[in-house]
Write a protein that holds these residues in place. Structure first.
Motif, mmCIF file in Angstrom:
data_model
loop_
_atom_site.group_PDB
_atom_site.id
_atom_site.type_symbol
_atom_site.label_atom_id
_atom_site.label_comp_id
_atom_site.label_asym_id
_atom_site.label_seq_id
_atom_site.Cartn_x
_atom_site.Cartn_y
_atom_site.Cartn_z
ATOM 1 N N GLU A 692 0.834 -1.208 0.000
ATOM 2 C CA GLU A 692 0.000 0.000 0.000
ATOM 3 C C GLU A 692 0.871 1.261 0.000
ATOM 4 O OE1 GLU A 692 -0.806 0.298 4.821
ATOM 5 O OE2 GLU A 692 -2.392 -0.426 3.508
ATOM 6 N N HIS A 693 1.966 1.251 0.759
ATOM 7 C CA HIS A 693 2.976 2.313 0.713
ATOM 8 C C HIS A 693 4.294 1.630 0.369
ATOM 9 C CE1 HIS A 693 0.524 5.585 1.880
ATOM 10 N NE2 HIS A 693 0.330 5.203 3.118
ATOM 11 N N PRO A 694 4.588 1.450 -0.915
ATOM 12 C CA PRO A 694 5.732 0.628 -1.316
ATOM 13 C C PRO A 694 7.059 1.093 -0.716
ATOM 14 C CG PRO A 694 4.320 1.092 -3.196
ATOM 15 C CD PRO A 694 3.832 1.950 -2.070
ATOM 16 N N HIS A 695 7.740 0.195 -0.026
ATOM 17 C CA HIS A 695 9.048 0.518 0.557
ATOM 18 C C HIS A 695 10.039 0.903 -0.544
ATOM 19 C CE1 HIS A 695 7.987 -1.212 4.531
ATOM 20 N NE2 HIS A 695 7.246 -2.032 3.820
ATOM 21 N N CYS A 696 9.918 0.267 -1.714
ATOM 22 C CA CYS A 696 10.866 0.516 -2.790
ATOM 23 C C CYS A 696 10.794 1.947 -3.308
ATOM 24 C CB CYS A 696 10.634 -0.466 -3.937
ATOM 25 S SG CYS A 696 8.943 -0.465 -4.589
ATOM 26 N N MET A 697 9.659 2.623 -3.083
ATOM 27 C CA MET A 697 9.506 3.992 -3.570
ATOM 28 C C MET A 697 10.075 5.029 -2.600
ATOM 29 S SD MET A 697 5.581 3.876 -4.965
ATOM 30 C CE MET A 697 5.441 4.771 -6.491
ATOM 31 N N THR A 698 10.564 4.549 -1.438
ATOM 32 C CA THR A 698 10.997 5.469 -0.390
ATOM 33 C C THR A 698 12.035 6.458 -0.882
ATOM 34 O OG1 THR A 698 10.524 3.827 1.329
ATOM 35 C CG2 THR A 698 12.042 5.606 1.902
ATOM 36 N N ASP A 699 13.003 5.974 -1.633
ATOM 37 C CA ASP A 699 14.062 6.879 -2.115
ATOM 38 C C ASP A 699 14.547 6.400 -3.471
ATOM 39 O OD1 ASP A 699 16.018 8.865 -2.231
ATOM 40 O OD2 ASP A 699 17.508 7.533 -1.346
ATOM 41 N N CYS A 700 13.845 6.810 -4.520
ATOM 42 C CA CYS A 700 14.247 6.493 -5.890
ATOM 43 C C CYS A 700 14.706 7.791 -6.547
ATOM 44 C CB CYS A 700 13.079 5.882 -6.669
ATOM 45 S SG CYS A 700 13.479 5.522 -8.397
ATOM 46 N N PRO A 701 16.022 8.030 -6.640
ATOM 47 C CA PRO A 701 16.523 9.317 -7.140
ATOM 48 C C PRO A 701 15.946 9.745 -8.488
ATOM 49 C CG PRO A 701 18.311 8.074 -6.165
ATOM 50 C CD PRO A 701 17.125 7.149 -6.216
ATOM 51 N N PRO A 702 15.829 8.831 -9.504
ATOM 52 C CA PRO A 702 15.297 9.288 -10.798
ATOM 53 C C PRO A 702 13.778 9.219 -10.881
ATOM 54 C CG PRO A 702 16.060 7.046 -11.025
ATOM 55 C CD PRO A 702 16.362 7.444 -9.608
ATOM 56 N N ASP A 703 13.097 8.901 -9.754
ATOM 57 C CA ASP A 703 11.636 8.776 -9.751
ATOM 58 C C ASP A 703 11.189 7.770 -10.807
ATOM 59 O OD1 ASP A 703 9.051 9.287 -8.885
ATOM 60 O OD2 ASP A 703 8.748 10.923 -10.309
ATOM 61 N N ALA A 704 11.782 6.578 -10.746
ATOM 62 C CA ALA A 704 11.523 5.554 -11.761
ATOM 63 C C ALA A 704 10.481 4.535 -11.332
ATOM 64 C CB ALA A 704 12.826 4.823 -12.105
ATOM 65 N N ILE A 705 10.008 4.605 -10.074
ATOM 66 C CA ILE A 705 9.052 3.621 -9.571
ATOM 67 C C ILE A 705 7.680 4.285 -9.449
ATOM 68 C CG2 ILE A 705 8.574 1.924 -7.778
ATOM 69 C CD1 ILE A 705 11.487 2.023 -7.003
ATOM 70 N N HIS A 706 6.681 3.629 -10.004
ATOM 71 C CA HIS A 706 5.341 4.227 -10.054
ATOM 72 C C HIS A 706 4.295 3.172 -9.724
ATOM 73 C CE1 HIS A 706 7.381 7.438 -12.284
ATOM 74 N NE2 HIS A 706 7.935 6.462 -12.984
ATOM 75 N N ARG A 707 3.099 3.652 -9.430
ATOM 76 C CA ARG A 707 1.967 2.751 -9.259
ATOM 77 C C ARG A 707 1.033 2.936 -10.443
ATOM 78 N NH1 ARG A 707 -0.218 -0.237 -5.207
ATOM 79 N NH2 ARG A 707 0.745 0.738 -3.405
ATOM 80 N N GLY A 708 0.705 1.846 -11.122
ATOM 81 C CA GLY A 708 -0.125 1.900 -12.316
ATOM 82 C C GLY A 708 -1.607 1.962 -12.003
ATOM 83 N N PRO A 709 -2.429 2.074 -13.025
ATOM 84 C CA PRO A 709 -3.878 2.241 -12.837
ATOM 85 C C PRO A 709 -4.544 1.041 -12.179
ATOM 86 C CG PRO A 709 -3.334 1.883 -15.164
ATOM 87 C CD PRO A 709 -2.052 2.111 -14.451
ATOM 88 N N ASP A 710 -3.944 -0.136 -12.263
ATOM 89 C CA ASP A 710 -4.528 -1.323 -11.642
ATOM 90 C C ASP A 710 -3.841 -1.680 -10.326
ATOM 91 O OD1 ASP A 710 -6.426 -1.773 -13.681
ATOM 92 O OD2 ASP A 710 -4.877 -2.691 -14.925
ATOM 93 N N GLY A 711 -3.061 -0.773 -9.802
ATOM 94 C CA GLY A 711 -2.411 -1.002 -8.521
ATOM 95 C C GLY A 711 -1.016 -1.568 -8.607
ATOM 96 N N GLU A 712 -0.560 -1.909 -9.819
ATOM 97 C CA GLU A 712 0.760 -2.515 -9.957
ATOM 98 C C GLU A 712 1.854 -1.482 -9.685
ATOM 99 O OE1 GLU A 712 -0.246 -0.980 -14.117
ATOM 100 O OE2 GLU A 712 -1.285 -1.878 -12.402
ATOM 101 N N VAL A 713 2.873 -1.913 -8.962
ATOM 102 C CA VAL A 713 4.046 -1.077 -8.716
ATOM 103 C C VAL A 713 5.115 -1.526 -9.696
ATOM 104 C CG1 VAL A 713 5.798 -0.393 -7.049
ATOM 105 C CG2 VAL A 713 3.449 -0.810 -6.291
ATOM 106 N N PHE A 714 5.558 -0.610 -10.560
ATOM 107 C CA PHE A 714 6.490 -0.997 -11.611
ATOM 108 C C PHE A 714 7.653 -0.019 -11.697
ATOM 109 C CE2 PHE A 714 3.522 1.925 -13.554
ATOM 110 C CZ PHE A 714 4.294 2.697 -14.412
#
Length: 821
Positions: A692-714
């Motif tokens: 729900e609050h992806p740990h992997c998104m905590t510190d992504c310098p290029p902002d490369a991690i996103h949540r898609g329209p169906d909830g997928e974290v990619f």
């Protein structure tokens, strides 16, 4: 003798020095007043040898004083030379103790008794002289300090640095020189480093990986105490997400930020944006305060970056000189943002219109408005247009600038709506809880919406206390409304909100204990909880409650007696609402009593049923409880929105799931079927949970991690292979893999035999990859739920027996129930 000048500049930091340089270049009479014996005390107080970056990179420098990235010493030396070459009028050891008057008639009183008369005043004093300090027990020791001048002065000490901003990280790195023998630990309250520069965060991780220091996130100091037997002389007791820790401590360096010298500034007549200690002065877009002719720039204005400060110093002198056409460098970008607006306003007019219209932004300064708007999106909707849809994934917040929206509160009847008028916000529950949208929202009339992304909202809440306070109150009010509908009068809601308290619970910690007496109600803001009942000497699992819901209301109908225990399944933020108020309201309002009684009926039936059948269903209940705990607590599914599980009674070990995943992901499988844990008939392989609050998104310098329209974290193609996401993920589901070469087309495969198959890398690359011979660069890879691939996740589609399932939180308990049949 009274000195008279056109411009008096107070403070010789980057902003003040740049203003003095511009005044000198224009030939304007001026004086630069610095209370210390040297220029730019701000930079002078940086730790020795500190490397200073020139960010933001895309922002041009307008100052007559040169500035480029370099060491503290080189920058100070260069500024001394530039100030002398420009013949700036500097008065050192000149402490200003009072400012009086208005445009054309200011008087500045120095501590020496000297008086200076000026037509204009530029206040650039910064905030370093007013640091926030620790208030924990034991922190009055002389070795607790708030400044680090030279890290090379300290050897063979256990040093704790508190604060994960740039200053804290730089202090920790400076002290962690292996030759000095210090044991350095940095404590950061949040789960990442959102306020720090990317280069600093990268350096911190590199030092940790090299064993030079350590850091603990989601940690805070409880107290300092004398050590016991076998411990150091002093020990820092620290609250961490895994419980209390005791760290040996010879020195603490606390870098907790600072607050404006408010008393001094307000004495000059300047108004602030709010009552909070860390609020900023009210300023116009040209940095003029509420006192005509008195300008405020630099950190005191809310912009601590050196390049911003120096540009402000240059620009404010231009404004004073009559150059009113000069625009801030971000103006073209903001003009593009409002280009499609039906009304035509200047950027400054739009900023003030939004700030004055949207209640949560009342305390935000125009300068801060410019910064977060550049990260936001403007939407213009016609009546009936869809804004967000129920069950959509989304964590951005919407502010209604003009117009209004209608919230469809009943999924079965779209005619049942609740209006939200202009000036309000919505979407805050998704921001806080990380769960899907709870309702469909449409424009009720032509509407202008400001969509603020999650990161920009969190930064705003962290830097402007008034925004955080209003956001939390609104979200609590909305959740109270969800519980009690429209039956509570406005006065009662305000009374409840005034008594509300935000609490933080660690995994396993009890909010409510069975058998105690209390009628407080708890709203789950983020995280999740499990409900258990003690039956026959065992704790029986009853239910799992997600963020956005509430617990505790049953005690209102059991004379205050708690009938079950409620524990945090993961780290959770919870709002406690005072039960005494609800008891009084229920006794005064029969309709409210009847409505709430209906809400608790289902939970009461479940409790009564389990109690009545506890003997006959003992083994069934035990299995249900054990499976539920395995899924929710041991395997991390309590913070997942979608997870892969395997029914081992159906699995034949064919590995089709892994093969299918590899086939659609360039030969690299994003799951490991055999890895992971099992209980009863359920196996949880190593695969992304799409938290729900992806740990992997905590510190992504290029902002490369996103949540898609169906909830997928990619992870998208901007990945730079830094590995931060892999370090933050607690479930080991992210791999760092070599970037595959360009894949051959079908024609190349057919005609020339390139690659083992169409759309796959060549055989040599695959062989090297399998042997571990691949070379950098690498990128992070993880499950993306086969986003964009028809038919959904390949692992599920390829399973011949139906053993592989992707499930959401709503499915966990039904899955646990299957194991008890």
């Amino acid at each position: 003798m009274l000195e008279k000048v056109k411009i008096a500049i107070v403070g010789s930091g980057p902003a003040g020095l740049s203003a003095a340089g511009r005044a000198a270049a224009r030939g304007l009479s001026h004086v630069l007043l610095e209370k210390t014996s040297h220029l730019s005390d701000t930079i002078f107080k940086y730790q020795r040898g500190k490397y200073i970056m020139s960010t933001p990179d895309q922002l041009p420098l307008r100052s007559d004083i040169a500035f480029e990235a370099g060491s503290r010493e080189s920058i100070i030396d260069r500024w001394d030379v530039d100030a002398a070459d420009l013949k700036t009028n500097v008065k050192l050891n000149s402490d200003v103790i009072a400012i009086e008057g208005h445009e054309g008639e200011f008087t500045l009183t120095l501590a020496s008794g000297e008086i200076i008369a000026a037509e204009y005043v530029i206040l650039a004093v910064g905030v370093q002289g007013n640091p926030n300090k620790l208030k924990n027990p034991g922190t009055d020791q002389p070795w607790v300090q708030y400044q680090l001048d030279d890290p090379k002065e300290y050897y063979d000490e256990n040093v704790i640095v508190i604060g994960g901003g740039d200053a804290g990280i730089e202090n920790a790195l400076g002290l962690a020189n292996p030759e000095q023998g210090n044991v350095v630990t940095l404590l950061q309250r949040s789960d990442g480093f959102p306020r720090s520069k990317e280069a600093n965060v990268q350096a911190l991780y590199a030092a940790r990986d090299a064993g030079q220091l350590d850091f603990i996130t989601e940690a805070s100091l409880i107290r300092i105490e004398q050590g016991g037997s076998g411990e150091s002389l002093w020990v820092a007791v620290v609250d961490t997400k895994d419980g209390e820790a005791r760290l040996p401590c010879d020195r603490i360096i606390a870098r907790l930020g600072a607050a404006p010298p408010r008393k001094f500034v307000e004495a000059a007549g300047v108004e602030f944006t709010g009552p909070d200690r860390e609020a900023f002065p009210v300023l116009t877009p040209r940095y003029e305060s509420t006192v005509p002719g008195l300008y405020i720039i630099g950190a005191l204005a809310g912009f601590p970056l050196i390049k911003h400060c120096m540009n402000q110093g240059h620009d404010v002198v231009e404004f004073i000189s009559g150059n009113t056409d000069l625009q801030p460098p971000d103006t073209p970008l903001l003009e593009e943002l409002f280009k499609a607006a039906p009304q035509k306003r200047s950027v400054e007019e739009w900023l003030e219109h939004i700030r004055s219209r949207v209640d949560v932004l009342t305390d935000v300064s125009p300068l801060q408005m410019r910064e977060f708007l550049l990260a936001s999106t403007i939407h213009y909707k016609k009546s009936g247009d869809l804004v967000v849809k129920r069950n959509d994934i989304g964590s951005s917040v919407f502010a209604i600038v003009d117009g209004s929206v209608a919230v469809e509160v009943d999924a079965k009847d779209k005619r049942k709506t609740v209006p939200i008028a202009g000036g309000n916000i919505f979407g805050e529950l998704g921001l806080i809880s990380g769960r899907r949208r709870t309702a469909t929202v449409r424009a009720a009339e032509p509407t202008m919406l400001l969509e603020i992304p999650r990161n920009a909202t969190l930064k705003l809440m962290a830097s402007v206390p008034g925004v955080k306070r209003r956001m939390e109150r609104i979200s609590t009010e909305r959740q109270v409304g969800q519980i009690f509908g429209q039956l509570l009068p406005r006065k009662a809601i305000d009374e409840i909100l005034d008594g509300a308290e935000l609490l933080h619970f660690k995994a396993g910690e009890a909010l409510i204990n069975e058998g105690e007496r209390s009628t407080d109600i708890y709203i789950i803001r983020s995280g999740s909880v499990v409900v258990e009942k003690h039956i026959g000497g065992k704790d029986v699992f009853l239910s799992y409650v997600l963020a956005g819901n509430y617990v505790g209301e049953m005690a209102l109908f059991y004379e205050g007696l708690r009938t079950a225990t409620v524990r945090a399944a993961i780290k959770s933020d919870v709002v406690r609402l005072p039960g005494a108020i609800f008891e009084r309201l229920l006794s005064e309002n029969p309709d409210l009593y009847k409505s709430v009684e209906g809400l608790v009926a289902d939970r009461r039936k479940l409790n009564d049923y389990i109690e009545a059948k506890r003997e006959g269903f003992s083994s069934v209940v035990d299995m249900h409880t054990s499976v539920a705990r395995f899924l929710l607590e041991e395997q991390g599914l309590s913070e997942a929105t979608d997870a892969l599980v395997i029914d081992e009674t159906l699995c034949v070990g064919c590995d089709n799931c892994e093969k299918a995943c590899a086939d659609v992901h360039e030969g690299i499988s994003r799951l490991d079927r055999e890895a992971g844990n099992s209980y009863a008939f359920i196996h949880v392989p190593t695969s992304c949970r799409h938290c729900e609050h992806p740990h992997c998104m905590t510190d992504c310098p290029p902002d490369a991690i996103h949540r898609g329209p169906d909830g997928e974290v990619f992870i998208d193609d901007k990945c730079i292979g830094c590995g931060n996401c892999q370090r933050y993920c607690p479930y080991g589901v992210i791999q760092m893999e070599a970037v595959p070469p360009k894949k051959p087309s079908l024609l190349s495969w057919l005609a020339f035999g390139i690659g083992p198959g169409p759309g796959q890398p060549d055989k040599d690359w695959i062989d090297d990859h399998r042997k571990g011979n691949e070379k950098p660069p690498k990128q992070a890879v993880k499950c993306d739920m086969c986003s964009g691939i028809k038919g959904g996740p390949a692992c599920v589609r390829a399973c011949p027996t139906g053993a592989a399932m992707r499930i959401s939180p709503d499915d966990y308990l039904s899955l646990a129930g299957e194991g008890s049949e």
